[in-house]
Structure formats: structure tokens, C-alpha cells
Scaffold this motif. Structure first.
Motif, short mmCIF file in Angstrom:
data_model
loop_
_atom_site.label_atom_id
_atom_site.label_comp_id
_atom_site.label_asym_id
_atom_site.label_seq_id
_atom_site.Cartn_x
_atom_site.Cartn_y
_atom_site.Cartn_z
N SER A 1 0.95 -1.27 0.07
CA SER A 1 0.12 0.00 0.05
C SER A 1 0.93 1.18 -0.02
O SER A 1 0.44 2.24 -0.67
N GLU A 2 2.12 1.19 0.59
CA GLU A 2 2.98 2.41 0.56
C GLU A 2 3.31 2.91 -0.91
O GLU A 2 3.37 3.92 -1.14
N ILE A 3 3.58 1.71 -1.58
CA ILE A 3 3.75 1.94 -2.96
C ILE A 3 2.92 2.91 -3.66
O ILE A 3 3.00 3.57 -4.57
N LEU A 4 1.51 2.40 -3.45
CA LEU A 4 0.35 2.69 -4.24
C LEU A 4 0.20 4.32 -3.82
O LEU A 4 -0.12 5.04 -4.42
N LYS A 5 0.50 4.54 -2.18
CA LYS A 5 0.29 6.03 -1.92
C LYS A 5 1.22 6.73 -2.47
O LYS A 5 0.82 7.93 -2.75
N GLU A 6 2.21 6.35 -2.71
CA GLU A 6 3.35 7.19 -3.39
C GLU A 6 2.99 7.75 -4.52
O GLU A 6 3.08 9.00 -5.02
N ALA A 7 2.51 6.80 -5.31
CA ALA A 7 1.69 6.99 -6.72
C ALA A 7 0.81 8.12 -6.81
O ALA A 7 0.64 8.98 -7.40
N PHE A 8 -0.03 8.18 -5.77
CA PHE A 8 -1.14 9.12 -5.40
C PHE A 8 -0.60 10.36 -5.01
O PHE A 8 -0.63 11.51 -5.43
N TYR A 9 0.56 10.42 -4.21
CA TYR A 9 0.97 11.66 -3.49
C TYR A 9 1.74 12.47 -4.57
O TYR A 9 1.94 13.66 -4.46
N GLU A 10 2.21 11.79 -5.80
CA GLU A 10 2.85 12.40 -6.91
C GLU A 10 1.83 13.41 -7.57
O GLU A 10 2.24 14.34 -8.13
N LYS A 11 0.56 12.70 -7.53
CA LYS A 11 -0.70 13.57 -8.12
C LYS A 11 -1.07 14.66 -7.22
O LYS A 11 -1.58 15.78 -7.72
N CYS A 12 -0.95 14.39 -6.07
CA CYS A 12 -1.34 15.47 -4.92
C CYS A 12 -0.71 15.49 -3.58
O CYS A 12 -1.02 14.96 -2.67
N PRO A 13 0.67 15.89 -4.03
CA PRO A 13 1.61 16.37 -2.99
C PRO A 13 1.06 17.19 -1.60
O PRO A 13 1.65 16.82 -0.79
#
Length: 395
Positions: free
Chosen positions: A185-197
């Protein structure tokens, strides 16, 4: 079992029906394999990443989607398929399928909520125009279909209220979403934070869907402004495509209400970023005025995230019954109550609801069951046509 899906577009911005087709055609190991014919431009970039054959016959310029290639293509290829799924109503796709398939290859129509009476009251002039198409075309398409598919008994019941002239053979299929990716889940979260830092490390409510008036986006922003002072650390993420060009108006509303700095607009999020948004969020919110199902609702549950839903989401009552989320009326007051109830819950109560959300998904909304149901439908159509199937799927 080889199945053809007909759909006007595979553009992910079109919402749930596109995702359902993509998910269904990923279940090859259980015998559900097939192809898609669409009216998209074959050069469209979003067609490049599909793992199944796509026959793009466009581009098509009109809203109705008339395409002179579709009917000949269906007549030529219908013999290759055990059955055909027509996705959606009110477009040439359905009419062409009816012309090519009635009496030859069994076809079913997936209504995807397009017979909900909400549209009759919300857009009365459009409904009047639909009557002109209903009598000579759409009614006959549904009448002659092997089955008309609905995602819940509520959707099936509501569909009968849209037009007094109706006769079809309904069938309620299990519906849902694909399981989250088998990734940390941490890898997936990082993909989201790249879009919404801007929400990294923050707590937030998640709206993920089309920025559309029927979704109650304006009510959600107003409701958030009413409860924001009760939980100063809570933010709101409004993620999704905006085909109505409504975002600027909503952003102005948030600014006037003094919460613009706490509302974030990352646009449409797909792939790992979408799943990361669910995992990073505290809870998913959908105060929609009309929703036959809501794939994002099921996806949130699959990530063990509770959901806050309006009562016009047809599966809201089942989810509330399971204790996997909360339900209130699709009004401003109802949306305020949803947020108030969530804010008032203890951490222990939220964790218990998260566990029930995960259990609810696997019990009710695993899309694999939908694929199995459609396979059985077409097996019955070709092997035992004399044995009718009830709306609950039982012979």
C-alpha cells in the motif's frame, strides 16, 4: 465462453461502464474471454493499454454515435461469439445490435443506471426527447434482449418507473470491482502523492468520480465548510475528470466559504495512483443524487475504507446494514450529518468499520461473480433456451 462487449467509448473519463468492461475481460482463467467493439478513434491513446482485442470503428462525431461500419461489422462477426453484451442505452450501439443480433446471437443489455427515474425529474425536456426514441427503438431493443441486466433489485425496481411502456426480461447480476493490486500500500500511496503532494501526511476525505452535478459535489463542499471547524486537521480531496467544466465554479464556492486551502483538486487519477488515493484516505464520500452502483464505492471497500453515502446510491442500504459505512439523505443536511457522524466516531469505531468494509467487499462486490453470472446466462441461452431464468438468476 467468447463474449463480445459493445460500448460507445473506452475512454476512462466515461466512468464506471468502461471500468466494468475492462475488469470483466480480465477473467480469462474462469472461461470469460472476448473482445470489444467501440466507436472510438482507433488512434485514441487510451486504447493502447488493453490486454484484449478492441475493434475501434470510429471516430464518430455525434452524441447519438451513428457509425455506418458498426452494423456490417456485427453481422459479419456475430457467429464468432456465444453472446453479446450491449453496454448502455440511448445510442446507436444498441440499435445496431438489435438489428444485427435479434433472432441470431443472444444479446443482453447492461443498463448501467440509465433507466433511473431521477433523469425524468431532473431533466424533463431530455426525457420528453427520449420518449420519441423509446417507442420506435429503445423499447424494442430491451424487449427483444435475452436479458436486461441490473446491478441491484433497487435499480431493477426503479427502471420500471421511467416509462409506462415497458416489457423486458430483467436479471439482477452481482456487481462490484476488481481486487486492489497485489502491491504494498505504501507504493500505491506514493503514486497518489505524486498527483496530490499537498495532502502528504495529512488526513483527508476522498471524493473520487466525475465532477458532475448529479454526484452532489456542491453539497459536499458546502457540508465540509459546515463541519471543518470541528476537525481542523481534516482535508477534502475532490479527484476526477470534469466534463462539465464545473470545477472553477466549485473552487470559487470553496473560496467564498473560506475552505479553499483545505480542498484539493488533483484531476483524474488512474492506475496505482487511484488505489493509493483510497489507501491514503480516511474515508470515501459520495453524496450522489443518483447512482445505480458506484464502482468507486466497491473499490474503497476493497481497500478496507468505509464509505459515506447518500441514500440515492442504490447499494447504500446494504452497506449501511453491514456496518461498512454510513447513509443519509441526498440533501445538504443529510451530507452534513454524514460528515458529523464520521467526525464523532472514535478511532476504535473507525477501525471496526474498516474491517467490516473489507468483509463487505468480499462478500458482496467481487466482480468475478459478475463474470461467472454472465457466462451462465449465455450458457442457458444457447443450451437450455426453453428454461427461463428468473430475475434472481435461478432456473
Amino acid at each position: 465462453m467468447r463474449i463480445l462487449h459493445i460500448i460507445a467509448t473506452l475512454n476512462p473519463e466515461a466512468g464506471g461502464p468502461v471500468e466494468s468492461v475492462r475488469v470483466l475481460l480480465s477473467y480469462g482463467p474462469i472461461g470469460y474471454v472476448g473482445e470489444v467493439v467501440t466507436l472510438d478513434d482507433p488512434e485514441a491513446p487510451f486504447l493502447r493499454d488493453f490486454s484484449f482485442p478492441v475493434h475501434a470503428l470510429g471516430p464518430t462525431r455525434t452524441v447519438y454515435g451513428f457509425n455506418s461500419k458498426l452494423l456490417p461489422w456485427l453481422i459479419k462477426n456475430r457467429g464468432r461469439f456465444d453472446g453479446v453484451v450491449v453496454n448502455g442505452l440511448w445510442q446507436y450501439c444498441g440499435f445496431a445490435a438489435w438489428r444485427a443480433l435479434a433472432g441470431n446471437t443472444p444479446y443482453v443489455v447492461f443498463t448501467h443506471g440509465m433507466l433511473d427515474p431521477y433523469f425524468k425529474y431532473a431533466f424533463p425536456l431530455k426525457h420528453l426527447k427520449k420518449w420519441l426514441y423509446w417507442v420506435p427503438a429503445e423499447y424494442r431493443i430491451l424487449r427483444d434482449a435475452y436479458r436486461v441486466l441490473f446491478t441491484s433489485t433497487a435499480e431493477k425496481r426503479l427502471a420500471e418507473q421511467s416509462f409506462w411502456l415497458h416489457r423486458w426480461t430483467p436479471y439482477v447480476v452481482p456487481y462490484g470491482a476488481k481486487n486492489p493490486p497485489d502491491k504494498p500500500s505504501e507504493i500505491l500511496k506514493e503514486a497518489f502523492y505524486e498527483k496530490c503532494p499537498e495532502v502528504r501526511g495529512k488526513r483527508f476525505l476522498l471524493f473520487l468520480g466525475r465532477i458532475h452535478k448529479k454526484k452532489g459535489c456542491d453539497m459536499l463542499i458546502q457540508a465540509f465548510s459546515k463541519v471543518a471547524s470541528k476537525d481542523p486537521e481534516l482535508e477534502l480531496v475532490m479527484a476526477g475528470p470534469d466534463q462539465q467544466q464545473w470545477t472553477a465554479t466549485l473552487q470559487t464556492m470553496a473560496k467564498k466559504l473560506g475552505i479553499a486551502h483545505r480542498v484539493h483538486w488533483p484531476g483524474m487519477i488512474t492506475g496505482d495512483g487511484k488505489w493509493g488515493a483510497f489507501y491514503a484516505s480516511e474515508v470515501f464520500v459520495l453524496p450522489s443524487h443518483q447512482e445505480n452502483f458506484g464502482i468507486a464505492v466497491a473499490e474503497s471497500l476493497g481497500c478496507a475504507k468505509p464509505v459515506l453515502l447518500a441514500d440515492k446510491v442504490n447499494i447504500a442500504e446494504d452497506i449501511a446494514h453491514d456496518g461498512a459505512g454510513l447513509m443519509e439523505q441526498d440533501t445538504l443536511d443529510g451530507t452534513i450529518r454524514l460528515l458529523d457522524r464520521w467526525i464523532a466516531m472514535s478511532q476504535q469505531e473507525r477501525e471496526a468499520m474498516s474491517q467490516r468494509a473489507y468483509e463487505c467487499f468480499h462478500r458482496r462486490y467481487d466482480m468475478r461473480e459478475n463474470a461467472i453470472a454472465i457466462i451462465r446466462l449465455f450458457e442457458s441461452a444457447t443450451v437450455h433456451p426453453e428454461e427461463p431464468i428468473s430475475a434472481n438468476g435461478k432456473q
